[in-house]
Structure formats: structure tokens, C-alpha cells
Design a protein around this motif. Structure first.
Motif, mmCIF file in Angstrom:
data_model
loop_
_atom_site.group_PDB
_atom_site.id
_atom_site.type_symbol
_atom_site.label_atom_id
_atom_site.label_comp_id
_atom_site.label_asym_id
_atom_site.label_seq_id
_atom_site.Cartn_x
_atom_site.Cartn_y
_atom_site.Cartn_z
ATOM 1 N N GLY A 219 0.770 -1.241 0.024
ATOM 2 C CA GLY A 219 0.148 0.101 0.121
ATOM 3 C C GLY A 219 0.763 1.307 -0.140
ATOM 4 N N LEU A 220 -0.032 2.425 -0.190
ATOM 5 C CA LEU A 220 0.561 3.646 0.054
ATOM 6 C C LEU A 220 0.180 4.271 1.364
ATOM 7 N N LEU A 221 1.095 5.162 2.029
ATOM 8 C CA LEU A 221 0.963 5.689 3.219
ATOM 9 C C LEU A 221 1.203 7.319 2.958
ATOM 10 N N MET A 222 0.561 7.934 3.807
ATOM 11 C CA MET A 222 0.720 9.357 4.061
ATOM 12 C C MET A 222 0.463 9.765 5.553
ATOM 13 N N THR A 223 1.476 10.574 6.177
ATOM 14 C CA THR A 223 1.305 10.917 7.421
ATOM 15 C C THR A 223 1.557 12.563 7.437
ATOM 16 N N TYR A 224 0.756 12.955 8.455
ATOM 17 C CA TYR A 224 1.014 14.489 8.921
ATOM 18 C C TYR A 224 1.793 14.486 10.180
ATOM 19 N N SER A 225 2.939 15.195 10.347
ATOM 20 C CA SER A 225 3.773 15.320 11.394
ATOM 21 C C SER A 225 3.496 16.760 12.367
ATOM 22 N N PHE A 226 3.780 16.601 13.619
ATOM 23 C CA PHE A 226 3.554 17.503 14.382
ATOM 24 C C PHE A 226 4.314 17.554 15.629
ATOM 25 N N GLY A 227 4.186 18.548 16.456
ATOM 26 C CA GLY A 227 4.806 18.642 18.033
ATOM 27 C C GLY A 227 6.487 18.717 17.718
ATOM 28 N N ARG A 228 7.056 19.263 18.502
ATOM 29 C CA ARG A 228 8.482 19.579 18.596
ATOM 30 C C ARG A 228 8.535 18.615 19.534
ATOM 31 N N GLY A 229 9.838 17.677 19.440
ATOM 32 C CA GLY A 229 10.230 17.043 20.367
ATOM 33 C C GLY A 229 11.785 16.917 20.454
ATOM 34 N N TRP A 230 12.229 15.860 21.316
ATOM 35 C CA TRP A 230 13.786 15.930 21.327
ATOM 36 C C TRP A 230 13.993 14.454 20.912
ATOM 37 N N PHE A 231 14.910 14.350 19.645
ATOM 38 C CA PHE A 231 15.683 13.421 19.027
ATOM 39 C C PHE A 231 16.846 13.124 19.964
ATOM 40 N N ILE A 232 17.129 11.897 19.976
ATOM 41 C CA ILE A 232 18.564 11.351 20.617
ATOM 42 C C ILE A 232 19.647 11.326 19.596
ATOM 43 N N ARG A 233 20.302 12.094 19.439
ATOM 44 C CA ARG A 233 21.460 12.541 18.573
ATOM 45 C C ARG A 233 22.430 11.377 18.627
ATOM 46 N N GLY A 234 22.714 10.719 17.378
ATOM 47 C CA GLY A 234 23.702 9.563 17.303
ATOM 48 C C GLY A 234 23.096 8.316 17.562
ATOM 49 N N LEU A 235 21.733 8.126 17.999
ATOM 50 C CA LEU A 235 21.119 6.842 17.981
ATOM 51 C C LEU A 235 21.192 6.188 16.748
ATOM 52 N N LEU A 236 21.677 4.808 16.664
ATOM 53 C CA LEU A 236 21.807 4.176 15.371
ATOM 54 C C LEU A 236 20.290 3.882 14.745
#
Length: 236
Positions: A219-236
Motif C-alpha cells: 500500500g501507500l501511506l501518508m502522514t502528517y507530522s507535528f509537535g516539537r520533540g527531542w531526538f536522541i542524537r547519534g542513536l543508530l
């Protein structure tokens, strides 16, 4: 490193090594299914417009490479022996349709970092694995009938595994395509091994009891992103 020290290390990584990103996504996955089991065709990927699928999903990105997503969906599966390339199935001429309700928790891993904090083009192939819970119709074949009938509903767990590719549209939308193979812990999505036993009005079980049923989603997917969060930098 002891377990307590590992927990402290993870907390330090979360709070002191981070980068901005949009953490949450909601969207829709539309496509079709093909079933692999005791009835019908045996081609691994063979989607049909007669077997549609629709899934609502929520994805939580906890790094540019990793995401955890939950899904709720409904799908139709079907099997028709006369469409099979196997002579024995063509002669048997069984057929069925079934409706699946499925809820899943899935871990998704991007091959490349994909971050929606800017306008640069970004895309990534990804793979995923998880755990699903299925609700389906418990089918059976009445005596002298080649069409499966529904008697009640049943439930089973399943393991979804798959691959896909997605790309970003602006800073808030992603689109992609994916293929998901669902290995179910049921061998009766097609009525070949019914749980209900009635020697007068039910044909005996048939097929290979040692192999459970599979459902393949494309199938095909489409998502809408929102909300500023914290990424873990350097996580594999």
C-alpha cells in the motif's frame, strides 16, 4: 556496565545529546492484500482490488533512525482455488472471503536519517517488525459446498515484518510505499481447519496443518507530522 549504570547512561543521552525534530505523526495507509494458505493462489505478492485494506497509524519518532508506531485497521482477504496454478486446487474449487480487524505495535528502523526540522529533501528506505492482534471470522465449509461460511468470530496474534520507502513533503507531510508480511498464529483464515465440529453439516479439515496462514499487505501511506520533540542524537 551494570543495569543501573545503563539506565543512567540512557537518561544522560536523552537530556544532553538531543536535536530538534517533529516527533509525532498521524496518517493513513491504504492498499490491498493477498492471502497465502490452503485456498487460492500462492504468489507471495499479488495484491487485488477485490481485497482492500485501510489502516490508521500513529508514529512516534524518538530519533531520526527509529520510530515506534501503532496501527488500527480493517482488511478484506479472499482465496479462490480456480485462480490457482495448482491443478489439485483448481479441481477442488474452494473459495472464501474474510474480514480482518487488526491492531499492531511496530518498531520501525530507517536506513538513512530522516529529520523534518528543515526544508531539505529527505528520504529513507526502512524496515519494521512488531506484534499484531487479529479479529477474524471463523469459517467452515458445509457438506457438499465449495464456499466457506461464517460461524463466529475468533482471535489470534500475528507477527508483522516488512520494508518500505518514504520521503518528505515540506516539513509536515511524508508519503511512502510499503509491503508488510503478516505471519498469523491461525490456520483457519480460510476455513480449512474450523474450530467448530459438526460431523453432519461440515466438511473435514484439509491442507497442511503444519503451516499457518500469511497475509501480505501492499500500500501507500501518508502522514502528517507535528509537535516539537527531542531526538536522541547519534542513536543508530
Amino acid at each position: 556496565m551494570g543495569f543501573s549504570k545503563f539506565i543512567v547512561f540512557v537518561i544522560v543521552v536523552v537530556f544532553f545529546q538531543h536535536s530538534h525534530g517533529q516527533r509525532h505523526e498521524v496518517g493513513l495507509l491504504l492498499g490491498s492484500t493477498n492471502y497465502i494458505g490452503e485456498v487460492g493462489e500462492t504468489t507471495f505478492i499479488n495484491p487485488s482490488f477485490k481485497a482492500p485494506s485501510a489502516t490508521l497509524l500513529y508514529r512516534s519518532n524518538f530519533s531520526p533512525r527509529f520510530a515506534l508506531r501503532t496501527e488500527l485497521g480493517v482488511s478484506r482477504i479472499r482465496g479462490v482455488d480456480t485462480l490457482s496454478s495448482e491443478p489439485l486446487r483448481q479441481e477442488r474449487a474452494n473459495s472464501f472471503t474474510n474480514t480482518l480487524l487488526h491492531a499492531s505495535t511496530i518498531l520501525e528502523v530507517n536506513y538513512f536519517n530522516i529529520d523534518q526540522s528543515g526544508f531539505d529533501f529527505s528520504w529513507a528506505p526502512y524496515m519494521f517488525v512488531g506484534l499484531s492482534f487479529l479479529g477474524y471470522q471463523d469459517l467452515y465449509y458445509p457438506t457438499n459446498t465449495t464456499i466457506a461460511y461464517n460461524q463466529t468470530r475468533d482471535f489470534a496474534f500475528a507477527i508483522p515484518v516488512g520494508v518500505g520507502v518514504k520521503t518528505r513533503l515540506g516539513t509536515n507531510f511524508l508519503i511512502g510505499v510499503e509491503v508488510k508480511a503478516l505471519y498469523t498464529f491461525s490456520d483457519n483464515l480460510d476455513g480449512s481447519f474450523p474450530t467448530f465440529v459438526n460431523e453432519i453439516d461440515q466438511r473435514p479439515a484439509f491442507g497442511n496443518r503444519l503451516s499457518n496462514d500469511w497475509v501480505i499487505y501492499s500500500g501507500l501511506l501518508m502522514t502528517y507530522s507535528f509537535g516539537r520533540g527531542w531526538f536522541i542524537r547519534g542513536l543508530l
